[in-house]
Structure formats: C-alpha cells, structure tokens
Design a protein around this motif. Sequence first.
Motif, PDB file in Angstrom:
ATOM      1  N   THR A 272       0.874  -1.175   0.000  1.00 14.67           N
ATOM      2  CA  THR A 272       0.000   0.000   0.000  1.00 14.67           C
ATOM      3  C   THR A 272       0.904   1.216   0.000  1.00 14.67           C
ATOM      4  O   THR A 272       1.811   1.311   0.831  1.00 14.67           O
ATOM      5  CB  THR A 272      -0.919   0.017   1.243  1.00 14.67           C
ATOM      6  N   ILE A 273       0.677   2.124  -0.952  1.00 14.53           N
ATOM      7  CA  ILE A 273       1.563   3.288  -1.074  1.00 14.53           C
ATOM      8  C   ILE A 273       0.752   4.571  -1.220  1.00 14.53           C
ATOM      9  O   ILE A 273      -0.448   4.526  -1.510  1.00 14.53           O
ATOM     10  CB  ILE A 273       2.528   3.154  -2.290  1.00 14.53           C
ATOM     11  N   ARG A 274       1.428   5.688  -1.016  1.00 18.92           N
ATOM     12  CA  ARG A 274       0.814   6.981  -1.308  1.00 18.92           C
ATOM     13  C   ARG A 274       0.913   7.221  -2.816  1.00 18.92           C
ATOM     14  O   ARG A 274       1.766   6.635  -3.491  1.00 18.92           O
ATOM     15  CB  ARG A 274       1.543   8.083  -0.533  1.00 18.92           C
ATOM     16  N   PRO A 275       0.065   8.079  -3.375  1.00 22.31           N
ATOM     17  CA  PRO A 275       0.037   8.223  -4.835  1.00 22.31           C
ATOM     18  C   PRO A 275       1.177   9.079  -5.372  1.00 22.31           C
ATOM     19  O   PRO A 275       0.928  10.107  -6.015  1.00 22.31           O
ATOM     20  CB  PRO A 275      -1.343   8.858  -5.099  1.00 22.31           C
ATOM     21  N   ASN A 276       2.422   8.692  -5.108  1.00 24.97           N
ATOM     22  CA  ASN A 276       3.549   9.424  -5.694  1.00 24.97           C
ATOM     23  C   ASN A 276       4.746   8.495  -5.912  1.00 24.97           C
ATOM     24  O   ASN A 276       4.819   7.394  -5.352  1.00 24.97           O
ATOM     25  CB  ASN A 276       3.943  10.626  -4.819  1.00 24.97           C
ATOM     26  N   LEU A 277       5.678   8.960  -6.733  1.00 25.88           N
ATOM     27  CA  LEU A 277       6.793   8.109  -7.164  1.00 25.88           C
ATOM     28  C   LEU A 277       7.742   7.769  -6.033  1.00 25.88           C
ATOM     29  O   LEU A 277       8.312   6.668  -5.995  1.00 25.88           O
ATOM     30  CB  LEU A 277       7.555   8.786  -8.315  1.00 25.88           C
ATOM     31  N   ASP A 278       7.918   8.701  -5.078  1.00 28.87           N
ATOM     32  CA  ASP A 278       8.794   8.409  -3.943  1.00 28.87           C
ATOM     33  C   ASP A 278       8.275   7.209  -3.152  1.00 28.87           C
ATOM     34  O   ASP A 278       9.035   6.292  -2.806  1.00 28.87           O
ATOM     35  CB  ASP A 278       8.903   9.631  -3.016  1.00 28.87           C
ATOM     36  N   SER A 279       7.010   7.242  -2.872  1.00 29.25           N
ATOM     37  CA  SER A 279       6.399   6.155  -2.116  1.00 29.25           C
ATOM     38  C   SER A 279       6.518   4.838  -2.904  1.00 29.25           C
ATOM     39  O   SER A 279       6.757   3.775  -2.341  1.00 29.25           O
ATOM     40  CB  SER A 279       4.933   6.496  -1.836  1.00 29.25           C
ATOM     41  N   PHE A 280       6.347   4.949  -4.222  1.00 34.19           N
ATOM     42  CA  PHE A 280       6.481   3.788  -5.118  1.00 34.19           C
ATOM     43  C   PHE A 280       7.889   3.199  -5.032  1.00 34.19           C
ATOM     44  O   PHE A 280       8.076   1.985  -4.882  1.00 34.19           O
ATOM     45  CB  PHE A 280       6.164   4.257  -6.548  1.00 34.19           C
ATOM     46  N   ARG A 281       8.907   4.074  -5.077  1.00 39.12           N
ATOM     47  CA  ARG A 281      10.295   3.601  -5.031  1.00 39.12           C
ATOM     48  C   ARG A 281      10.625   3.009  -3.662  1.00 39.12           C
ATOM     49  O   ARG A 281      11.302   1.985  -3.562  1.00 39.12           O
ATOM     50  CB  ARG A 281      11.257   4.750  -5.354  1.00 39.12           C
ATOM     51  N   GLU A 282      10.127   3.677  -2.624  1.00 37.41           N
ATOM     52  CA  GLU A 282      10.370   3.182  -1.253  1.00 37.41           C
ATOM     53  C   GLU A 282       9.855   1.753  -1.070  1.00 37.41           C
ATOM     54  O   GLU A 282      10.418   0.962  -0.328  1.00 37.41           O
ATOM     55  CB  GLU A 282       9.658   4.075  -0.225  1.00 37.41           C
ATOM     56  N   ALA A 283       8.747   1.461  -1.757  1.00 39.27           N
ATOM     57  CA  ALA A 283       8.153   0.126  -1.618  1.00 39.27           C
ATOM     58  C   ALA A 283       8.905  -0.926  -2.429  1.00 39.27           C
ATOM     59  O   ALA A 283       8.536  -2.099  -2.429  1.00 39.27           O
ATOM     60  CB  ALA A 283       6.677   0.161  -2.040  1.00 39.27           C
ATOM     61  N   GLY A 284       9.951  -0.477  -3.161  1.00 40.30           N
ATOM     62  CA  GLY A 284      10.759  -1.434  -3.923  1.00 40.30           C
ATOM     63  C   GLY A 284      10.073  -1.957  -5.170  1.00 40.30           C
ATOM     64  O   GLY A 284      10.381  -3.052  -5.645  1.00 40.30           O
TER      65      GLY A 284
END
Lengths: 428, 428
Positions: free
Chosen positions: B413-425
Amino acid sequence: MAAQTVATTTNSVDLGPAAALSCRECGHRVPLGPVFACEECFGPLEIAYDYSAYDTEELRKRIEAGPANIWRYAPLLPVPADVAEKPNINPGWTKLVKADNLARELGVTGGLYVKDDSGNPTHSFKDRVVAQALEAARAFGFTTLSCSSTGNLAGAVGAAAARAGFRSCVFIPHDLEQGKVVMAAVYGGELVGIQGNYDDVNRFCSELIGDPAGEGWGFVNVNLRPYYAEGSKTLAYEICEQLGWKLPDQLVVPIASGSQLTKIDKGLQELIKLGLVEDKPYKIFGAQAEGCSPVSVAYKAGQDVVRPQKPDTIAKSLAIGNPADGPYVLDIARRTGGAVEDVNDEQIVDAIKLLARTEGIFAETAGGVTVGVTRKLIENGLLDPALTTVVLNTGDGLKTLDAVASDTGLTATIRPNLDSFREAGLAS
Amino acid sequence: MAAQTVATTTNSVDLGPAAALSCRECGHRVPLGPVFACEECFGPLEIAYDYSAYDTEELRKRIEAGPANIWRYAPLLPVPADVAEKPNINPGWTKLVKADNLARELGVTGGLYVKDDSGNPTHSFKDRVVAQALEAARAFGFTTLSCSSTGNLAGAVGAAAARAGFRSCVFIPHDLEQGKVVMAAVYGGELVGIQGNYDDVNRFCSELIGDPAGEGWGFVNVNLRPYYAEGSKTLAYEICEQLGWKLPDQLVVPIASGSQLTKIDKGLQELIKLGLVEDKPYKIFGAQAEGCSPVSVAYKAGQDVVRPQKPDTIAKSLAIGNPADGPYVLDIARRTGGAVEDVNDEQIVDAIKLLARTEGIFAETAGGVTVGVTRKLIENGLLDPALTTVVLNTGDGLKTLDAVASDTGLTATIRPNLDSFREAGLAS
C-alpha cells in the motif's frame, strides 16, 4: 513522456498487418511503438493496416480453419502470424446465443442474439483487449504488464501476465471491497493499493509512465492503448462470422470510454472493405447507465461535445464520467442511424433478471444496461423489432452479485415434508 | 416409486443411439425411462447404446463438423440427432490448456494439460450433465426440472430450465449464504429453502419423487440420473479430440460421487471400441480432499468397501461423504494402474494459487484438489512426470472466493507518488 516513448519506437517489430500508427484526428503517421497520442495534435493514435495482400475467399478459409479464439482473426490484428503459438489466455469465440425467449418478451421478431462475453477466460470482454496489449508488450520488449482498475481489467491483466510469464503490477484504490481484491490478487502478480481514490490512482499511473521507474512497463490501456483497443474489433468479426458472414441490422453496445463501440464499427467496416460480408446498412446503438450517461445526454441534446459527469450507478464497469471516445460514439450513432440511450439502476437490475429468466445467462450490470436499453429503445420506437439485433453482454453476474442480491432470494421456505410442500402451493 | 416410474417408461422416445437401460451390477435390461435403480438387484442403471451403425471415419468427420459444444458428440449420447436445434445451454468444448508453466513447477516433462470447465455457461462441469438431463426430461414429457443442491448444480439447473422454458424448482437448506442463494435464484425459477440440513433436503426430495405431488418432475440426479451421468463422458471425448484423437497417458479427476470418473473411463473405452483413438494403456487417478476422502482411504487400505465419512473440507463441491460410485472408482484406479489420493485444505489453497499464478486459471476448490493431488502423486512417485497428463478443473474460483480470501491480498500500500512507489521497492 514523448522523449521516452519515441526512443523505443521502431518499425522492425513484427505485428503482422499493422503498418503504422495513424492519428484519428489529423492523419499524421508514426512508426509502430508504445505511443498513444499524436505528436502533432495530441489526437488519439490508432493502428493503420496493410490488408492489400488478401484474397477474400482465401482469407475466409484461413479464418474458418483457425483456432476457436480471437487468433483466428490474426490476419486482421496487430499481432504476428504465429500468435496462437505464444502463451496468452486466448479469449474470444464466445457464444452468440439466439435469444428467442427474450425476443418474445421484448417483441423482437427479426431475430435477437446475445453475444455473451462472460464465456471469456476471466469472464469479461477485457480479456480480448488485454490479450492484444500483451502481444504488443511482447513485441516492444516490455516485461511488466500494468494497469489501474477497480474490477474486470485487473483480473484480465493478472491472468494474462501470469500465463505469459510477465511480471504484473496492478494499481487499485487501497480500500476496495475484499472480494474484488481477491479476484485481482489470486494470479500472484503485484497488487498495489494506492492511498486515494480512483482518480488519484490514474494520476499516479500517468506519472509513472513518464518516469524511469516505469521503464519497461506496458500499461495496457495507456501506452499500449492503440493495440489494446483493437481487441474490441474481434467482437464485430465474431458476430458476423457466427451469423454466417452477415452484418446484423442493429447492435446494442455498452459505453464506458466508448472505445469498444468505435472499434466494433471499425471491425464491421473492415469486413465490408475486405469483401467478407456484403455491404448493407447497420445501426449501432450505445447503452449507458443513467447514473453515468454523458454520451446519452449529449446525444439527446443534439450536441457534439460530451460534458463530464460524476458517476453514481451500480454499473461500475461502465462508470467513466469523461469518456475519451464519446464524440466518436456520437458520430457513429448518428451516421449509422442508431441512438444512445440510458437506463436507471432499477431498470438495470430488472434487465439482468429478465436475461437470466429467459435465456439462462447471468450478466454483469453492464449486460443489464444493454438489455435494459434494448427494451427502452423498442418502447420509444428507435430500435426496429423486425430487424436482426445483437445485444452485447460484456461481463459476468458472479462479479456483481451485490447488484441483484437485495432483490433475489428464496421463493418459499418449508419444513422437510410433503404437507408443508403442498401448503406452499408448490405441487405440480 | 417403481410403480410410478415404470408407468411412464417407454421405448418410443427418441434418444438417439441409446437403446436401453442396463444394470451395472446384474446386466438386467429395461426400456428407456425415468428409472435409476434395477428392479432385480437395486443396482444402478446406466445407458446401453447401439453404436453398430457407425463407420469410424464418417463418425469422426461428423463430429469434427459439429457445433463447438457437447452436441458435436450427439451420435454417442442419449439425445436425438437434432438436439443442437433445441433450446439448451450448450455447454462443453471448453479449453484444454497446455500448462507449460505449471509443468515446469511440477517437474512434468511429458506434457501437462488442464481441461478447464470453468468456461461452461454457469462455470462448472455441472452444465454438461444438466444439459443431458434436460434432454431426457424433454423426451419423457417432464415439465419441471428439479434438484437438491448447495452450489454449482442449482445454477446449472436454473439456467438450463430457464432457457428451455421448463419450470425449475431447486431445494436448498434454508440458511445458505446469501451469495449462493443469489447465484441459484437469479434465473427466476422456484428456489425453496428447507428447514433442515442438506441430508434433510435430500430425504425430502426422495419422498417427493415417489409422491403424486412430484408428478412430471425430473430430478436431474435422481430419476434422470442415468442420462445426467452420461454428460461426463463428453469430458473424455473432448480431451481426446483436443489431443488430436489420442488418449492421454494419465488423467487426474476429482471424486465427489465418483460418477464423473467412472463416466470418463466409459467415454475413453467407447472411443477405443469405435476406433476413434488408438488403443493403449491409460491411468486414471482420483482426487479427494482429506476432509472428505472415503475413496482415498479405502484405496490406500486396499479395501473394496467405501466407508462413509462426515465431510469437513473447504472443497464443498466434492463433499459427498458416501459416494455412490466409490467402489467403481476403486476398480478403475486399480485396473488402469492409477491411484486415489487426497490433499488437505492448506494444500488445496496452495494449489489454487499455483494454478492461477502459473496459467492464469482461477479454479474452484475442486480444481485445487486435482492440482494439489497431481503434485502429491508426483512427489510420491505414483504419477509419471514423463507421460502426457491431463488435470481437470471442474469449477470456477469466483464461486469459492472465501477459500482463498484470507490468504490473498494487496502486496503493498503506497501513497500516490513516485517516492512512495520507489520506497516500496516496486520500480523496475
């Protein structure tokens, strides 16, 4: 985004008869690649074909000898000739059911058929378009298949990617009902919940496509959209072949983005040009839910512009408030002498039950929309009951059980003995 | 009961090549009619055919030119020659999926196929047997189609009756989950809740068949059982035709009553006798859930008698604790060199997910049983991975979502942005 996509553009890919991408608005042509918007006018790109090599009767024989799925039409699709040998979910060649009981109830005398796409592998027409997108992804060297979805598309992408050995990553709002999460997650791909609503999910996906983090990702209905959309042509092909290579007089097609309806028209036109069916007039009718009826509203107002709506309907698979192909749908409905109509939620539920009761077909809410609209179009005189009519059911009732749950239940409850049975008036 | 059924017995009915009913135990023959138990020995009656008129190659051509459903095999079934023209739900000709990904995971090198009956109209193999029962009901002048059921059978009967214009009346325990009630009720037939458990429902139905209140009623799996059961032969026919008119080396078949497995064997034997396939050895393996494994227990104990069990498994469509055809299943497994094996609920869920992840096929719990048993049979050396193997999936995962729900969900589950996407691997 343009820079990234042009870099991977190439015409060395083998996508069969697909010759180029062509802008629907300005006609500008670019080589085949994972691009979807015209660099000149931002209009939508679609596939241009070279069908010049085909002899009509040879083509017909080749199709008829093909597999019992959409790949029988490989010569007309943006796929390599050996597509049937590659791992895909092979949708299509679903039943065209002669619906005599429903015809009687609706007063149709010219022949009524239901094209029942609940017979596809994940039980919706989305398998057709995803199977196309998968072949494009393969051709472009993508290794991840992706989409945003709240329903049918997620399952279709998950299943196709699993079978083809692609990574899949599907984005959904994080608070979807558990049943829908299970249907999407069971194929073992990545299923990512986004903290936000469906609009936030879509915005995030657009961002990802333009970023290096999304490199190698095929978003089936974004950067692969021109290929994806062509899958809907197979509905037109199958209907005509199943009618004995004849055009129907009238078709009733649901409208979400409007892409399906426009591609069905494209498919019919191709069959005419190729000589596979005799040219004759046909009418295409668009069907919407009242709670998301931007195209129907524009049609009735005689407008060319489709004004966005905020959807509020049980027909969630059709709930696109700002349909990209809306103006094209208006064109087609008007040009062919069809119409666009809508029905409310109660009429949708009634129509689901009508179709189930008469033909034993349990449709998704989208099927309730087309059957309900067919009934309404007959009542208001826009659809001619004396003509051959094909109604599309694009999904499966098992996926939208809630829509009919409150209205469907036991007809009687009895004790386990014959007296109780007779008291309930059930004896023959 | 015998008096009532004999009264309507007649050999003037046209059920194609069906010549008589013959007792499986003592061979006693009676004319075709709505009877299911031998009047001499109470053994089960089954259909005896007259296939003597057939020329092998003519028959093969006739089948290949037939419709894409079970009626292509009309010359081998208890149905009139014009059956395809009559209103029915026309199941069958479902996909035989070459399961190369699953084969790799299981170590099968000889070719692994999944016969995927989730593609039937109501998404289970029950459509095959109900379609047969419907034609028998029509031939005997019945006007009501009935059954007791807690799942797949109810939907199949409701849909078939609706399409054919029959009354349907399905009996279920009154306290079934709402989802199952909706799936059975949507076709508009009568759906009667019985105050009692499933055994009470069955007892009541037996009473009704012997009573004037049930006159004109065809209970698909009771008084129409001999006809109903023949529908399972079509699985054998299709598998062999889809393999290019060849027998597979090994088949893995689920066991509920055991009828399906015995009729598949009957179908294979018929194809051999008719010369449609070359005679060679094949092995039939039976698959059960550990929580309802009376046949597996008997097989492993080397016994001929099947001791009833009280079912407790998530594979509810296979949960018959006292399987009528259990002894015949034991015979067939032993005669062909197969085996009977079982898997527990956890292994069933794992196998459902394995099949979905590798082939994009979302199976019902019964499909988890066959895939799980296939894996176990390979591990214990009973199934030869170097031979061609066909595994049956007889139902659809959408009907048993609960089985995998607790174990299937969001991967992130991520926030709607690329940083959150990258953090989730998740980046490529």
